[in-house]
Motif scaffolding. Structure first.
Motif, PDB file in Angstrom:
ATOM      1  N   ALA A   1     -18.808   2.133 -33.643  1.00  8.91           N
ATOM      2  CA  ALA A   1     -18.396   0.756 -33.946  1.00  8.91           C
ATOM      3  C   ALA A   1     -16.889   0.572 -33.893  1.00  8.91           C
ATOM      4  N   VAL A   2     -16.108   1.639 -34.137  1.00 10.03           N
ATOM      5  CA  VAL A   2     -14.651   1.501 -34.167  1.00 10.03           C
ATOM      6  C   VAL A   2     -14.099   0.964 -32.848  1.00 10.03           C
ATOM      7  N   PRO A   3     -14.455   1.525 -31.696  1.00 12.53           N
ATOM      8  CA  PRO A   3     -13.911   0.954 -30.455  1.00 12.53           C
ATOM      9  C   PRO A   3     -14.277  -0.521 -30.271  1.00 12.53           C
ATOM     10  N   ARG A   4     -15.516  -0.869 -30.678  1.00  6.68           N
ATOM     11  CA  ARG A   4     -15.922  -2.270 -30.538  1.00  6.68           C
ATOM     12  C   ARG A   4     -15.101  -3.169 -31.469  1.00  6.68           C
ATOM     13  N   LEU A   5     -14.839  -2.709 -32.710  1.00  4.33           N
ATOM     14  CA  LEU A   5     -14.032  -3.508 -33.647  1.00  4.33           C
ATOM     15  C   LEU A   5     -12.601  -3.653 -33.151  1.00  4.33           C
ATOM     16  N   ILE A   6     -12.059  -2.575 -32.583  1.00  4.32           N
ATOM     17  CA  ILE A   6     -10.693  -2.669 -32.046  1.00  4.32           C
ATOM     18  C   ILE A   6     -10.638  -3.701 -30.928  1.00  4.32           C
ATOM     19  N   GLU A   7     -11.645  -3.668 -30.083  1.00  2.00           N
ATOM     20  CA  GLU A   7     -11.684  -4.654 -28.993  1.00  2.00           C
ATOM     21  C   GLU A   7     -11.843  -6.064 -29.538  1.00  2.00           C
ATOM     22  N   GLU A   8     -12.695  -6.220 -30.589  1.00  3.03           N
ATOM     23  CA  GLU A   8     -12.873  -7.542 -31.190  1.00  3.03           C
ATOM     24  C   GLU A   8     -11.577  -8.027 -31.841  1.00  3.03           C
TER      25      GLU A   8
ATOM     26  N   THR B   1      -5.746  -1.049 -24.892  1.00  2.54           N
ATOM     27  CA  THR B   1      -6.717  -0.230 -24.153  1.00  2.54           C
ATOM     28  C   THR B   1      -6.305   1.241 -24.162  1.00  2.54           C
ATOM     29  N   ALA B   2      -5.008   1.479 -23.924  1.00  8.07           N
ATOM     30  CA  ALA B   2      -4.530   2.862 -23.982  1.00  8.07           C
ATOM     31  C   ALA B   2      -4.701   3.449 -25.379  1.00  8.07           C
ATOM     32  N   HIS B   3      -4.444   2.596 -26.401  1.00  7.72           N
ATOM     33  CA  HIS B   3      -4.619   3.065 -27.788  1.00  7.72           C
ATOM     34  C   HIS B   3      -6.078   3.427 -28.067  1.00  7.72           C
ATOM     35  N   GLU B   4      -6.980   2.659 -27.498  1.00  7.99           N
ATOM     36  CA  GLU B   4      -8.403   2.951 -27.683  1.00  7.99           C
ATOM     37  C   GLU B   4      -8.745   4.328 -27.116  1.00  7.99           C
ATOM     38  N   GLY B   5      -8.233   4.642 -25.895  1.00  7.76           N
ATOM     39  CA  GLY B   5      -8.478   5.968 -25.317  1.00  7.76           C
ATOM     40  C   GLY B   5      -7.881   7.080 -26.164  1.00  7.76           C
ATOM     41  N   LEU B   6      -6.635   6.872 -26.666  1.00  2.80           N
ATOM     42  CA  LEU B   6      -5.990   7.883 -27.506  1.00  2.80           C
ATOM     43  C   LEU B   6      -6.750   8.056 -28.814  1.00  2.80           C
ATOM     44  N   ALA B   7      -7.278   6.962 -29.346  1.00  2.00           N
ATOM     45  CA  ALA B   7      -8.046   7.059 -30.596  1.00  2.00           C
ATOM     46  C   ALA B   7      -9.314   7.884 -30.381  1.00  2.00           C
TER      47      ALA B   7
END
Length: 396
Positions: free
Chosen positions: A275-282, A382-388
């Motif tokens: 859920a974290v990547p989805r929340l970051i995107e939201e 987007t880059a932060h999401e990959g690093l996360a």
């Protein structure tokens, strides 16, 4: 066996000379006569044929033109297995070869000749004046291979004495009175040995029954031992696994002590890592929408501030004779205005909440970002999401 072609490649006084007798025509006589004057090479031809069949001798008189290593005879023969092209060279071993130079065993020709040797072949199929003159006396005495051969042709009794002598020797070899090493005595001795061995192997019914029972007990004991061995192997593997885990025990204790202060924290909701990547995107989407809405609000506020009320137009708006289409649009816009204002308030509240999350006490209007910066921010998010995701994997 039929000679179809004879190649005097390098032999005697011949070089690359070929005698082709052609195929055998069915139903016609297959007889060829080779004739010529004296010293034309007829004897050389006959000797080349014998050398092809049985090999060129260690010393030969047909090397007066070509040296020993260069001598070669070839032929195309119709053998029982089909036509074969063979060559014979002057060598001590592997002198017979095929057309490609691969060695061929001499048994190929010996079998086709019926196993006769060179002397017998010369007497039967290579007669010349000297051989016939030398064999005249042996013909009269019926001695020698040639004499016996010609005598058998006339009387049909050649080798009768030899056959009887061979039969007599065979009978004596099998059994001779007073003989100690005859085949019969050997067979009798072997029979006695086999009889003694059979008696030694023979057992009584009671012994056989006892041995069968002993075999059953042995098999049961074997099965029990196999089960015990399997259980021991499993225990050994478990002990080995425990011993292999001992070096990690200290590290396990250190990790447990490090995690002990975190026991008071609530457990993570199942599926939080997905859920974290989805929340970051939201979150990124809401921030972008808030920025766009803030820009729209500012634009609308500027447009409202720039409007100048027209009393005449406002008076006409309530006139029943006013244009119905404009009136309908006005009424729809007026009725829709509260909902729009509510949406604006909600957007401002969302922006204020986001601004409070970004910086405590920040003014939402001061957080507006131009579209280029928003696009760059989206790339960084987007880059932060990959690093996360990499960080979560490394922590795991």
């Amino acid at each position: 066996m039929r000679l179809m072609r004879l190649d005097l490649t390098r032999y005697g006084g011949f070089t690359d000379r070929v005698l082709d007798f052609g195929p055998c025509a069915p139903g016609e006589l297959d007889l060829h006569i080779v004739h010529g004057p004296n010293e034309a090479g007829k004897s050389t031809l006959l000797n080349a044929w014998l050398d092809l069949l049985f090999g060129i001798g260690r010393t030969t008189s047909f090397n007066f033109l070509h040296p020993y290593p260069a001598l070669q005879i070839g032929a195309l023969l119709d053998l029982p297995g089909g036509a074969r092209e063979l060559r014979r060279v002057k060598k001590d071993r592997d002198s017979l070869c095929d057309a490609d130079g691969r060695p061929v065993p001499d048994t190929l020709l010996h079998g086709a000749m019926g196993g006769i040797d060179r002397s017998a072949c010369a007497d039967m199929f290579a007669l010349d004046a000297v051989t016939m003159e030398r064999g005249g006396d042996s013909i009269l005495s019926s001695q020698g291979d040639l004499g016996q051969l010609l005598f058998s042709a006339s009387a049909g009794l050649a080798e009768l004495g030899q056959q009887l002598e061979r039969l007599r020797e065979g009978a004596d070899g099998f059994h001779r009175k007073g003989g100690r090493k005859t085949a019969l005595r050997e067979h009798l001795a072997a029979l006695e040995a086999l009889t003694a061995e059979r008696r030694g192997l023979d057992v009584l019914a009671s012994d056989y029954r006892a041995r069968r029972e002993a075999l059953g007990l042995a098999r049961t004991a074997h099965d029990e031992a196999a089960g015990a061995l399997s259980r021991a192997a499993a225990a050994r593997d478990a002990a080995k696994a425990a011993l292999d885990a001992r070096p990690w025990l200290a590290e396990w204790g250190a990790v447990t002590a490090e995690l002990a202060p975190l026991d008071v924290l609530p457990d993570a909701v199942p599926g939080w890592d997905q859920a974290v990547p989805r929340l970051i995107e939201e979150e990124l989407r809401l921030r972008t929408e808030a920025a766009v809405n803030a820009q729209a609000l500012a634009r609308i506020a500027d447009e409202l501030a720039a409007l100048t009320p027209d009393p005449a137009a406002l008076a006409l708006a309530d006139d029943p004779g006013f244009d119905e289409e404009l009136r309908a649009r006005f009424l729809a816009a007026r009725d829709d205005l509260p909902r729009r204002l509510a949406e604006l308030a909600q957007a401002e509240a969302t922006a204020a909440a986001l601004a409070a999350r970004i910086a405590e006490g920040a003014d939402p209007t001061m957080l507006r970002i131009d579209p280029a910066a928003l696009e760059r921010l989206a790339e960084l998010a987007t880059a932060h999401e990959g690093l996360a995701a990499h960080l979560a994997s490394a922590r795991a």
